[in-house]
Every structure is written in structure tokens, then in C-alpha cells.
Enzyme design. Sequence first.
Site, mmCIF file in Angstrom:
data_model
loop_
_atom_site.group_PDB
_atom_site.id
_atom_site.type_symbol
_atom_site.label_atom_id
_atom_site.label_comp_id
_atom_site.label_asym_id
_atom_site.label_seq_id
_atom_site.Cartn_x
_atom_site.Cartn_y
_atom_site.Cartn_z
ATOM 1 C CG HIS A 45 -5.809 4.089 2.429
ATOM 2 N ND1 HIS A 45 -4.732 4.432 1.646
ATOM 3 C CD2 HIS A 45 -5.397 4.229 3.721
ATOM 4 C CE1 HIS A 45 -3.700 4.767 2.425
ATOM 5 N NE2 HIS A 45 -4.088 4.649 3.677
ATOM 6 C CB CYS A 79 2.600 7.503 8.514
ATOM 7 S SG CYS A 79 3.794 7.521 7.161
ATOM 8 N N GLY A 80 2.395 4.031 7.827
ATOM 9 C CA GLY A 80 3.097 2.762 7.964
ATOM 10 C C GLY A 80 4.596 2.880 7.757
ATOM 11 C CB CYS A 104 1.498 4.992 0.721
ATOM 12 S SG CYS A 104 0.207 5.348 1.935
ATOM 13 N N GLY A 105 2.858 2.997 3.333
ATOM 14 C CA GLY A 105 2.656 1.774 4.100
ATOM 15 C C GLY A 105 1.199 1.491 4.386
ATOM 16 C CG ASN A 110 -0.153 14.102 5.312
ATOM 17 O OD1 ASN A 110 0.653 13.182 5.447
ATOM 18 N ND2 ASN A 110 -1.445 13.888 5.122
#
Length: 269
Positions: A151, A74-75, A209-210, A65
Amino acid sequence: MRVDFTKMHGLGNDFVVLDARAKDLPHIDGSIARALADRRTGIGCDQLILLQPSSAADFRMRIFNQDGSEVGACGNASRAVALLHGAPADVETAGGTIRIEPATGGASVDMGEPRFEWDAIPLAYGMDTAVMPVGWDGLDQPGAVNVGNPHVVFFVEDCGAVPLDVLGSEIENDPLFPERVNVNVATIENRGHIRLRVWERGAGLTQACGTGACATAVHAMRRGLVQREVTVTLPGGDLTIAWGEDNRIRMTGPATEAYRGSFEWDDFA
């Protein structure tokens, strides 16, 4: 030492990609990642992506990050890497092995299976992750999902009206989340459409954000609010998220190569 990089983005969520699969690079750590990600004195990005050889998959993807912290998934970066790689591949990540498949203008990614157990998020103590009995300044009863990283998801009447630039950091760093958390505020438009804004752990507000889109869609499906395939609209654009009967999440959407360049390693070490 001169090091090549590729600047890419997925719906405005941008990355500096370093490819060490065929050429060794010096050791990458959080301080190097922070320096390269700095938008004033570095190249500038939300995440630094490092590609390396893997004994468990076709190659390995590491994700740092903007603040230098390393994360598991990370999509958007996965779609960018699919575009860069140019062929289907199994990719080892800290959050598990994913499957990438490039497509015209973007890629489809098998993001694996979601986790809902409180200790898999992880949370500091046990609770129902479908409707959590917690709240912050008007945001309450969220759900929690781990899709390679943690999440928390809030459903609200208008996600655009939530002061996520203020609340995001407070929730991200709450002691309830021992590994911090990504914060999603979402509005259900209909059974096939979700609007979403995301505060990313270690990066702040991003255009897309995937993994946040995956987590939010799956949580909405788990609650019976939407069908098993939905469009998720983020500030940067749309993603399609499907949660199959095999319990695996598939994300489809665009990715773009912005430019290529190089830098002198010693300027950032």
C-alpha cells in the site's frame, strides 16, 4: 459439474466465496476468477475467495482480484470468511497466517505485523517509506506499508476531492512498484478518526478495503498523527483499527452474507 458459492461483502467490498475444504474443486486460475468476477457475464465481485485445506493452519484462503491476479491479503474478505466459518480460526494466506474471530454482525481479525522496509513493500529502489520523496499530479510525500499486500498512503485535505479514478491506475502501475500497489488517499479528521478512499490493485475503486484501512491507520500512527486505535470511515462504512504494543494490527468491522447459489463449471472454464 455444479459448484456452490456464497456471495458476501464487507462494507460493500464484495466476494464470491468457493469452499474447497471438504469437497475438491477443479483447478482455479486467473481466467476462471476473471470470468466469475465479471459483473455482466459472471456472478460479479471485487474478489474471488477460495477456501482450501491447510497443513499450517485451520484452513487456507486464496484471494483473486477482479482482473484475475492473486494477492496475499484482503481484510474485508477475512471478516466475511470469519462470519462464514462461524468460529475462531487461524487462516493461512499468501501474506502470512492471520487469526479470525467472528462477532455479532461481523468479525475481528488479527492482520499480523506491518512491514515498512522498502524491499518488503516492495519498491524498485531504496528510500525512506515514512515520507517518500515522490509525487503524482498533486499527490506527494506518501508513505508505504506492506500489510500482506503493498500500500501507498497519501494524506490530503479532502480525500473526496482527489480524482482517484484517474490517478489510481497511474500510481498502481508506476515502475516504482514492481508488484503494483494499492493506492490510499486519506484525510485525518482528528486523532481518533480517518476518512479514506482506496484504489485497489487489480480491482479499481471499491467501497471499502480492509488492508487499506490497516495500512493507512498504521502509517498515520507511525507519523504520530493519530492515537493507536482509530475509526476509519470508507465509502461503505466504518472499521476500527488498533495497532498493539505487540506490533500486531487488529481490524474489527461488519460482514454480510448476501445470498447463496451455484453455477455450472463448464460455463466459465
